[in-house]
Design an enzyme around this catalytic site. Structure first.
Site, PDB file in Angstrom:
ATOM      1  N   LYS A  98       0.735  -1.078  -0.018  1.00 48.19           N
ATOM      2  CA  LYS A  98      -0.026   0.256   0.220  1.00 48.19           C
ATOM      3  C   LYS A  98       1.002   1.266  -0.078  1.00 48.19           C
ATOM      4  O   LYS A  98       1.876   0.813  -0.009  1.00 48.19           O
ATOM      5  CB  LYS A  98      -0.947  -0.280   0.785  1.00 48.19           C
ATOM      6  CG  LYS A  98      -2.491  -0.810   0.949  1.00 48.19           C
ATOM      7  CD  LYS A  98      -3.495  -1.003   1.755  1.00 48.19           C
ATOM      8  CE  LYS A  98      -4.561  -2.105   0.687  1.00 48.19           C
ATOM      9  NZ  LYS A  98      -5.694  -1.508   2.306  1.00 48.19           N
TER      10      LYS A  98
ATOM     11  N   ARG B 293      -3.678 -10.097   4.208  1.00 46.48           N
ATOM     12  CA  ARG B 293      -4.250  -9.962   3.054  1.00 46.48           C
ATOM     13  C   ARG B 293      -3.130  -9.512   2.118  1.00 46.48           C
ATOM     14  O   ARG B 293      -3.077  -8.160   2.329  1.00 46.48           O
ATOM     15  CB  ARG B 293      -5.437  -9.105   2.925  1.00 46.48           C
ATOM     16  CG  ARG B 293      -5.683  -9.263   1.567  1.00 46.48           C
ATOM     17  CD  ARG B 293      -7.616  -8.824   1.740  1.00 46.48           C
ATOM     18  NE  ARG B 293      -8.203  -8.258   0.037  1.00 46.48           N
ATOM     19  CZ  ARG B 293      -7.255  -7.398  -1.093  1.00 46.48           C
ATOM     20  NH1 ARG B 293      -6.914  -6.272  -0.376  1.00 46.48           N
ATOM     21  NH2 ARG B 293      -8.605  -7.595  -2.149  1.00 46.48           N
TER      22      ARG B 293
END
Length: 288
Positions: free
Chosen positions: A224, A258
């Site tokens: 991210k 995840r």
């Protein structure tokens, strides 16, 4: 014992979150996902990615047909066309999760064998809870300020961690009121979803406060932008930062992670479990 630490049967498989962390692989059938940029949009590529993830040790496989970020409209029918064949390919290999904010899509993928509905909208449509109630599926409730596919520039918080925890408690209450069982609920603080880098770092530092909401916590930190901006690293160069974030999140209460890079994450997570005393070494020959 809180729901966070109870054993659960998910997708026909047992998970003891007091001593185990589930690694969730990401497989997106989208042309515009932030990391894979359409590499698994073709059905054949998506099915190959599912198989590779399972072989690399993924416990769960999260299948997405619509990204969270702003972009072209994708109808529910098109979303189902994208995800259902991949659900069918994955259901014998791992727990299948589907990343969707649409109740009508959730209903169909549960029928097709999905064991988890990953709702990045945080029950913005409470009908999602109605769909999950009465089934054996798990419901991931994720924090965000705006609906998926909506631009939300310069998000503001007084205290990001306190506000995220409050949101999650409120949305969990909605799910429970609509018949979702406590043992079906998973929470996700939503790293980077309507949050800037400083927000995501602060949230991660105080992740114990999110875990204290009392349900198994999913951490979706893989590649991210808060990692990229912290390290000044482009998308292909964020693996080391991702693994550091994954281990930190596990130590602070995450029980599902995840990720895109499955094999490296599985090794990092299993090593963390062993150091915590939750897992025996596969081999124990050194200096024996």
């Amino acid at each position: 014992m809180s729901e966070q630490n109870r054993a659960r049967v998910i997708g026909g498989r047992s998970f003891d979150f007091s001593r185990r962390v589930a690694v969730m692989a990401i497989v997106n059938r989208t042309p515009d996902s932030f990391h894979d940029r359409g590499r698994t949009f073709a059905l054949r590529k998506a099915v190959e990615a599912v198989t590779a993830a399972a072989e690399a040790g993924a416990d769960w496989i999260d299948i997405g047909g619509v990204p969270f970020a702003p972009g072209p409209e994708v109808s529910a029918a098109e979303e189902l066309d994208r995800v259902l064949p991949v659900v069918e390919a994955a259901r014998s290999l791992a727990v299948v999760s589907v990343d969707t904010f649409r109740p009508e899509v959730a209903a169909e993928v549960i029928k097709a064998g999905a064991g988890v509905v990953n709702d990045t909208s945080g029950l913005r449509d409470p009908a999602m809870a109605d769909v999950v109630a009465g089934t054996d599926a798990q419901l991931v409730i994720t924090h965000s300020l705006a609906p998926p596919r909506t631009l939300w520039p310069s998000p503001q918080y007084g205290d990001v961690t306190t506000e995220v925890a409050k949101f999650l408690r409120e949305r969990v209450a909605v799910a429970l009121e609509r018949g979702v069982r406590p043992d079906q609920i998973i929470i996700d603080p939503g790293h980077d979803l309507n949050k800037n880098t400083r927000h995501s770092l602060e949230l991660t530092r105080r992740l114990d406060e999110i875990a204290a909401v009392g349900y198994p916590m999913l951490a979706a930190v893989s590649n991210k932008d808060f990692i990229g901006e912290t390290l000044d690293a482009s998308q292909p160069d964020r693996l080391a930062g991702t693994l550091a974030a994954v281990v930190f999140c596990v130590l602070h209460g995450a029980r599902i992670v995840r990720v895109h890079d499955v094999r490296a994450t599985v090794d990092a997570v299993r090593m963390t479990e062993a150091m915590l005393g939750w897992r025996e070494p596969i081999l124990a020959r050194h200096n024996v």
